[in-house]
Design a protein around this motif. Structure first.
Motif, PDB file in Angstrom:
ATOM      1  N   CYS A 253       0.819  -1.220   0.000  1.00 50.63           N
ATOM      2  CA  CYS A 253       0.000   0.000   0.000  1.00 50.63           C
ATOM      3  C   CYS A 253       0.849   1.264   0.000  1.00 50.63           C
ATOM      4  O   CYS A 253       1.920   1.324   0.614  1.00 50.63           O
ATOM      5  N   ILE A 254       0.322   2.280  -0.659  1.00 49.10           N
ATOM      6  CA  ILE A 254       0.831   3.651  -0.591  1.00 49.10           C
ATOM      7  C   ILE A 254      -0.197   4.459   0.192  1.00 49.10           C
ATOM      8  O   ILE A 254      -1.377   4.475  -0.169  1.00 49.10           O
ATOM      9  N   ASN A 255       0.223   5.090   1.275  1.00 47.20           N
ATOM     10  CA  ASN A 255      -0.715   5.890   2.053  1.00 47.20           C
ATOM     11  C   ASN A 255      -0.338   7.370   1.981  1.00 47.20           C
ATOM     12  O   ASN A 255       0.729   7.746   1.494  1.00 47.20           O
ATOM     13  N   PHE A 256      -1.241   8.205   2.442  1.00 51.01           N
ATOM     14  CA  PHE A 256      -1.036   9.657   2.442  1.00 51.01           C
ATOM     15  C   PHE A 256      -1.895  10.245   3.543  1.00 51.01           C
ATOM     16  O   PHE A 256      -2.799   9.579   4.085  1.00 51.01           O
ATOM     17  N   SER A 257      -1.644  11.479   3.902  1.00 52.81           N
ATOM     18  CA  SER A 257      -2.470  12.158   4.897  1.00 52.81           C
ATOM     19  C   SER A 257      -3.163  13.345   4.257  1.00 52.81           C
ATOM     20  O   SER A 257      -2.669  13.951   3.311  1.00 52.81           O
ATOM     21  N   MET A 258      -4.348  13.661   4.797  1.00 50.42           N
ATOM     22  CA  MET A 258      -5.086  14.833   4.337  1.00 50.42           C
ATOM     23  C   MET A 258      -5.705  15.582   5.511  1.00 50.42           C
ATOM     24  O   MET A 258      -6.529  16.470   5.318  1.00 50.42           O
ATOM     25  N   ALA A 259      -5.314  15.213   6.730  1.00 47.67           N
ATOM     26  CA  ALA A 259      -5.763  15.890   7.942  1.00 47.67           C
ATOM     27  C   ALA A 259      -4.687  15.716   9.002  1.00 47.67           C
ATOM     28  O   ALA A 259      -3.883  14.773   8.948  1.00 47.67           O
ATOM     29  N   ASP A 260      -4.674  16.613   9.985  1.00 47.10           N
ATOM     30  CA  ASP A 260      -3.621  16.583  11.000  1.00 47.10           C
ATOM     31  C   ASP A 260      -3.574  15.250  11.739  1.00 47.10           C
ATOM     32  O   ASP A 260      -2.492  14.733  12.037  1.00 47.10           O
ATOM     33  N   ASN A 261      -4.748  14.679  12.053  1.00 41.44           N
ATOM     34  CA  ASN A 261      -4.764  13.448  12.829  1.00 41.44           C
ATOM     35  C   ASN A 261      -4.255  12.242  12.039  1.00 41.44           C
ATOM     36  O   ASN A 261      -3.993  11.191  12.620  1.00 41.44           O
ATOM     37  N   GLN A 262      -4.092  12.376  10.712  1.00 43.59           N
ATOM     38  CA  GLN A 262      -3.586  11.267   9.904  1.00 43.59           C
ATOM     39  C   GLN A 262      -2.066  11.296   9.736  1.00 43.59           C
ATOM     40  O   GLN A 262      -1.477  10.308   9.300  1.00 43.59           O
ATOM     41  N   ILE A 263      -1.444  12.415  10.098  1.00 47.20           N
ATOM     42  CA  ILE A 263      -0.002  12.548   9.871  1.00 47.20           C
ATOM     43  C   ILE A 263       0.812  11.543  10.694  1.00 47.20           C
ATOM     44  O   ILE A 263       1.698  10.869  10.145  1.00 47.20           O
ATOM     45  N   PRO A 264       0.564  11.396  12.023  1.00 42.51           N
ATOM     46  CA  PRO A 264       1.399  10.443  12.784  1.00 42.51           C
ATOM     47  C   PRO A 264       1.320   9.020  12.247  1.00 42.51           C
ATOM     48  O   PRO A 264       2.346   8.341  12.116  1.00 42.51           O
TER      49      PRO A 264
END
Length: 335
Positions: A253-264
């Motif tokens: 999988c390739i993941n990404f963040s789009m909100a602050d809570n997803q960054i960690p």
């Protein structure tokens, strides 16, 4: 995401003869709950004004005869939790470590959950430190994700699952498709299985576009996520709860963040080599071009995909909801 993880936990608790009900803000999307025949009580305040709902919630708890409450919201305050604690066993599902939560049991099943950091949070403050359930062993996935057989990635990538979340407020699905369509990427030699929620803002336009290209297949408000993931050789997903389902299915999988809570979580999966982290869509002007390049690189790197699938398998066995339910009940009985 909050509803789905609590539904998985409610199912596991029900298997242990615990009667469960949900209390939700009036604006909540509760169809998944009612389809599972759980009672739903509606609270009068908005989801982001939780202190206003306390009297109504306490009345619901009395009428239902609740012994235990599991709170799951990013909008809780210390006062809100203090109003509930002591009246019944209080569990909080955390992702953010925003403050020292006055609760009996603190649950954080994310890959980045740190006992050391929580203890620093409580050190020197007046809030009594709770018991903890931390780490991916407690990730509350749906039953169908339990104990999936070992999977070996195929040598060729022919099917790719892509998800930008159920609501897609940043119109990522549309931007991704436009960027891919304008490119000469080898990704179009595979089938892109685009997973869309019922609240997708560009649904009509995407449906029309899908009729014009052979490499795109839409899956709208699907109920067979496990089967779809198992049919794919690779995935792209936001760094939310879907990550753990992908791990259970052992899909590189390739993941990404789009909100602050997803960054960690996004960064932690990437740093541990479990996923490839493509960054935060909000802060990369070249995000979609970079995402396509990362996808192409992973398609060509069979050994890396093999290593990622093995790491996912070691991280998640899909039995977290059952472990979590047993541990919560053990904590309640010993309190």
């Amino acid at each position: 995401g909050h509803i789905m993880r609590l539904l998985s936990l409610a199912d596991a608790l029900s298997d242990l003869d615990v009667q469960c009900a949900f209390a939700c803000a009036a604006s909540s999307y509760t169809e998944p709950i009612t389809k599972r025949d759980y009672p739903v009580y509606f609270l009068p305040a908005g989801y982001d004004r939780m202190e206003e709902e306390v009297p109504a919630l306490q009345d619901i708890l009395r009428r239902f005869g609740a012994d235990l409450i599991i709170v799951d919201s990013y909008y809780v305050t210390e006062r809100y939790l203090e109003e509930l604690r002591g009246k019944l066993y209080l569990v909080y599902m955390d992702d953010l470590s925003s403050f020292a939560y006055p609760v009996d049991l603190l649950v954080n099943y994310n890959i980045y959950a740190s006992l050391t950091e929580y203890r620093k949070r409580y050190s020197g403050c007046s809030v009594k430190e709770p018991d903890y359930l931390l780490g991916t062993d407690y990730a509350p996935l749906r039953r169908e994700f339990r104990n999936i057989d070992v999977r070996i990635p195929s040598s060729d990538v022919r099917n790719i699952a892509v998800s930008f979340g159920g609501a897609d407020p940043m119109h990522m699905a549309d931007s991704f498709l436009k960027t891919l369509h304008a490119s000469d990427s080898r990704i179009k030699s595979a089938v892109v299985h685009l997973i869309l929620g019922a609240m997708e803002p560009d649904l009509d336009a995407i449906r029309q576009f899908a009729e014009t290209v052979p490499w795109l297949k839409l899956h709208i408000n699907i109920r067979n996520m496990k089967e779809l993931l198992l049919s794919c050789d690779m995935a792209v997903s936001a760094a939310g709860s879907t990550q753990y389902e992908i791990c259970a299915c052992q899909v590189p999988c390739i993941n990404f963040s789009m909100a602050d809570n997803q960054i960690p979580g996004g960064k932690a999966f990437g740093e541990k080599g479990i996923f490839c982290y493509a960054g935060d869509v909000r802060f990369r002007q070249d995000f979609y071009q970079n995402l396509l390049q990362t996808m192409e690189d992973l398609m060509l790197h069979e050994e890396k995909r093999f290593q990622m699938a093995a790491a996912e398998r070691a991280l998640i066995d899909g039995c977290g909801a059952e472990r979590l339910a047993v541990a919560i009940l053990d904590g309640f009985k010993s309190s």
